[in-house]
Enzyme design. Structure first.
Site, PDB file in Angstrom:
ATOM      1  N   SER A 131       0.837  -1.200   0.000  1.00  0.00           N
ATOM      2  CA  SER A 131       0.000   0.000   0.000  1.00  0.00           C
ATOM      3  C   SER A 131       0.876   1.257   0.000  1.00  0.00           C
ATOM      4  CB  SER A 131      -0.958  -0.051   1.191  1.00  0.00           C
ATOM      5  OG  SER A 131      -1.991   0.898   1.065  1.00  0.00           O
ATOM      6  N   GLU A 225      -9.647  -4.320  -6.316  1.00  0.00           N
ATOM      7  CA  GLU A 225      -9.357  -3.118  -5.534  1.00  0.00           C
ATOM      8  C   GLU A 225      -9.283  -1.863  -6.386  1.00  0.00           C
ATOM      9  OE1 GLU A 225      -5.289  -2.760  -3.904  1.00  0.00           O
ATOM     10  OE2 GLU A 225      -5.094  -4.883  -4.406  1.00  0.00           O
ATOM     11  N   HIS A 255      -7.344  -5.574  -1.360  1.00  0.00           N
ATOM     12  CA  HIS A 255      -6.137  -4.832  -1.023  1.00  0.00           C
ATOM     13  C   HIS A 255      -5.293  -5.586   0.009  1.00  0.00           C
ATOM     14  CE1 HIS A 255      -3.813  -1.117  -0.860  1.00  0.00           C
ATOM     15  NE2 HIS A 255      -3.882  -1.125   0.452  1.00  0.00           N
TER      16      HIS A 255
END
Length: 287
Positions: A131, A225, A255
């Site tokens: 991320s 996602e 995710h």
């Protein structure tokens, strides 16, 4: 698990909520943990049995640049190093909003340089991140490249957040499928990290960067996602710049689904794939 509502939660509440959620995930047996300070950042060394000397995974945790810690990512990183057999360093870089852009990039770059100063060869360092940690990884590589400094031997990214402007097409096409995030929430959390006029800076949004000269990059991303097109655009950009990149888009996954190993079979297979690519990269002798 429930997603954290960025509309209603303040930063401290989001941090506490994620810490609580992460503690439900197991750390594999046999992983030893040692606290450290590196480049003025608190950090944690995680080590599987019989880890070789001189090889390291430098892992930057996710959390939208405003959450995350050694504790939240200990289960995920431990799964990766159990599979790969390599020790890991997980630093706690400075977080926004207390320390906005580019403080995290400055810390990441200093931490990598500290590993080199401690005697690690660049080719013996793998850098990974999920991320925001994935975006931070690329921002660090760009900083080092622009300074003509040696780059690590291999990089892997898990659902990297690479476009703080939210311009990717998957922000629209996956909005009804993503179980964690909504596009407007991503804009809210981006506000904590940097000003709106900074969001297209290549260090904040590496999809807009000149991507030449990077080490081999391996990307895993979920098909469902909203950040999917961040990964695909980065891969396209690296390819266009003549670099080496491999991307896996995992069907029906979300995710950073790898964090749910050992409960989700796809997460286990994904981590095994990361390990398969790390090991030859670390074993290679480059000239």
């Amino acid at each position: 698990f429930r997603s954290i509502d960025a509309h209603t939660a303040n930063v401290q509440a989001m941090r506490r909520g994620w810490h609580t959620m992460s503690q439900r995930l197991p750390v594999p047996r046999g992983i030893t943990r040692t606290t450290a300070v590196i480049a003025s950042c608190d950090a944690e060394w995680l080590e599987p049995p019989a880890a070789p000397d001189g090889k390291v995974l430098l892992y930057f945790h996710g959390g939208a640049y405003l959450m995350g810690s050694c504790a939240t990512h200990r289960p995920l990183v431990s799964q990766v190093i159990r599979a790969s057999g390599v020790r890991a360093l997980v630093p706690e870089y400075r977080l926004a909003p207390e320390h906005p852009f580019p403080a995290a990039i400055d810390d990441a770059t200093a931490i990598y340089r500290a590993l080199l100063a401690d005697g690690y060869a660049p080719d013996d360092i793998v850098v990974g991140g999920d991320s925001a940690g994935g975006g931070l990884t690329i921002a660090m590589l760009l900083t080092l490249r622009n300074c003509d400094e040696p780059l690590p031997g291999f990089v892997f990214l898990l659902s990297p957040w690479l476009d703080l402007t939210g311009a990717g097409e998957s922000m629209r096409t996956r909005a009804d499928r993503d179980p964690w995030f909504q596009p407007d929430a991503m804009h809210l959390v981006a506000d904590y990290y940097c000003r709106e006029d900074q969001r297209s800076d290549p260090r904040a949004s590496p999809v807009f960067a000149d991507l030449h000269g990077l080490p081999p990059v391996f990307i895993q991303v979920g098909e469902d996602e909203i950040l999917l097109s961040d990964s695909t655009r980065l891969a396209d950009g690296i390819t266009a710049a003549g670099g080496e990149v491999e991307i896996e888009v995992w069907r029906d996954m979300w995710h950073v689904f790898q964090a749910f190993a050992p409960y989700v079979p796809e997460a286990q297979r994904a981590i095994a794939g990361i390990a398969r690519r790390m090991q030859p990269a670390l074993a290679a002798q480059r000239t």
